[in-house]
Motif scaffolding. Structure first.
Motif, short mmCIF file in Angstrom:
data_model
loop_
_atom_site.label_atom_id
_atom_site.label_comp_id
_atom_site.label_asym_id
_atom_site.label_seq_id
_atom_site.Cartn_x
_atom_site.Cartn_y
_atom_site.Cartn_z
N MET A 1 0.82 -1.19 0.00
CA MET A 1 0.00 0.00 0.00
C MET A 1 0.86 1.26 0.00
SD MET A 1 -3.05 0.78 -0.21
CE MET A 1 -4.19 2.07 0.04
N LYS A 2 2.00 1.20 0.69
CA LYS A 2 2.89 2.36 0.72
C LYS A 2 3.41 2.70 -0.67
CE LYS A 2 4.86 2.78 5.29
NZ LYS A 2 6.08 2.72 6.07
N SER A 3 3.73 1.70 -1.45
CA SER A 3 4.25 1.92 -2.81
C SER A 3 3.23 2.66 -3.66
CB SER A 3 4.61 0.59 -3.47
OG SER A 3 5.66 -0.02 -2.79
N LYS A 4 1.97 2.27 -3.55
CA LYS A 4 0.92 2.94 -4.33
C LYS A 4 0.80 4.41 -3.94
CE LYS A 4 -2.44 0.01 -6.36
NZ LYS A 4 -3.80 -0.40 -6.48
N ASN A 5 0.88 4.70 -2.65
CA ASN A 5 0.79 6.09 -2.20
C ASN A 5 1.99 6.91 -2.68
OD1 ASN A 5 -1.65 5.68 -0.91
ND2 ASN A 5 -0.70 5.18 1.05
N ILE A 6 3.15 6.32 -2.62
CA ILE A 6 4.35 7.01 -3.09
C ILE A 6 4.23 7.29 -4.59
CG2 ILE A 6 6.84 6.74 -3.51
CD1 ILE A 6 6.95 5.26 -0.79
N LEU A 7 3.74 6.32 -5.35
CA LEU A 7 3.57 6.51 -6.79
C LEU A 7 2.54 7.60 -7.09
CD1 LEU A 7 3.74 2.84 -8.10
CD2 LEU A 7 5.46 4.64 -8.32
N LYS A 8 1.48 7.68 -6.28
CA LYS A 8 0.49 8.74 -6.46
C LYS A 8 1.10 10.12 -6.20
CE LYS A 8 -3.63 6.02 -5.45
NZ LYS A 8 -4.76 5.80 -4.53
N ILE A 9 1.91 10.21 -5.16
CA ILE A 9 2.58 11.47 -4.84
C ILE A 9 3.55 11.85 -5.97
CG2 ILE A 9 4.22 12.58 -3.27
CD1 ILE A 9 2.86 10.93 -1.00
N MET A 10 4.29 10.87 -6.46
CA MET A 10 5.21 11.12 -7.57
C MET A 10 4.46 11.54 -8.83
SD MET A 10 8.01 8.09 -6.99
CE MET A 10 8.82 8.40 -8.52
N TYR A 11 3.28 10.97 -9.03
CA TYR A 11 2.44 11.32 -10.17
C TYR A 11 2.04 12.80 -10.10
CZ TYR A 11 -1.56 11.07 -13.39
OH TYR A 11 -2.44 11.28 -14.42
N VAL A 12 1.67 13.27 -8.92
CA VAL A 12 1.31 14.68 -8.74
C VAL A 12 2.53 15.56 -9.00
CG1 VAL A 12 0.60 16.40 -7.03
CG2 VAL A 12 -0.59 14.21 -7.16
N PHE A 13 3.69 15.18 -8.46
CA PHE A 13 4.91 15.96 -8.69
C PHE A 13 5.31 15.98 -10.16
CE2 PHE A 13 6.08 15.36 -4.05
CZ PHE A 13 5.83 16.68 -3.72
N ALA A 14 5.09 14.86 -10.86
CA ALA A 14 5.41 14.81 -12.29
C ALA A 14 4.52 15.79 -13.05
CB ALA A 14 5.24 13.39 -12.82
N TRP A 15 3.24 15.85 -12.67
CA TRP A 15 2.33 16.81 -13.31
C TRP A 15 2.77 18.24 -13.02
CZ3 TRP A 15 -0.81 17.15 -17.15
CH2 TRP A 15 -1.49 16.03 -17.62
#
Length: 171
Positions: free
Chosen positions: A1-15
């Motif tokens: 679950m932590k990996s998914k949250n980290i990827l979501k945060i990275m997705y926002v930063f990429a945007w």
């Protein structure tokens, strides 16, 4: 679950990075167009970028230097866009697939192109700057190392895909 949250945060930063780079690219283009009619605008093209010496020296050289900068920021925006696509469609349960491999390969190639553009820009700036005694603002040339690292990771992912395919055929 932590990996998914980290990827979501990275997705926002990429945007955020993508949007910021697009704005920066557009602002430089707009400032350049304004500077063609108003030479004072070349003193602060964007974010304190002062190319007035080059503008006063030769408008063609000035235009080429601005083109390099626009191209560099546009390629960086493209790399951020690739990262957005990767993070959006990444399946954490099955990360070794051709889609991920292709995006990583495109990222590596784009970063290598970015390095080539930066080297051409730096050579051009140094040639004119030293000849005319202008202030020089060079781009970092560390891109080639990053491109090599991502290329190596791409090869690892491709090997993972091969092993996964062999494993699927064995079962």
């Amino acid at each position: 679950m932590k990996s998914k949250n980290i990827l979501k945060i990275m997705y926002v930063f990429a945007w955020l990075a993508f949007i910021g780079l697009c704005i920066q690219t557009g602002a430089i283009i707009f400032s350049y167009l304004v500077s063609l009619n108003n030479p004072e605008a070349s003193k602060n093209l964007f974010g304190g970028l002062n190319l007035s010496e080059y503008y006063n020296y030769n408008i063609t050289q000035y235009s080429v230097i601005v083109f390099y900068k626009v191209l560099l920021y546009a390629v960086e925006a493209y790399i951020a866009f690739i990262l957005i696509k990767l993070l959006k469609d990444l399946d954490i349960k099955n990360p070794f697939n051709q889609f991920v491999s292709d995006l990583m390969k495109n990222t590596s190639i784009s970063i290598f192109v970015l390095w080539i553009i930066a080297m051409i820009h730096n050579t051009h700036i140094q040639f004119i700057g030293k000849k005319q005694g202008f202030e020089m603002e060079l781009f970092s040339s560390d891109f080639v190392f990053l491109a090599a690292v991502i290329f190596i990771f791409t090869k690892i992912v491709q090997r993972g895909i091969e092993l996964q395919t062999e494993n699927d055929l064995t079962i």
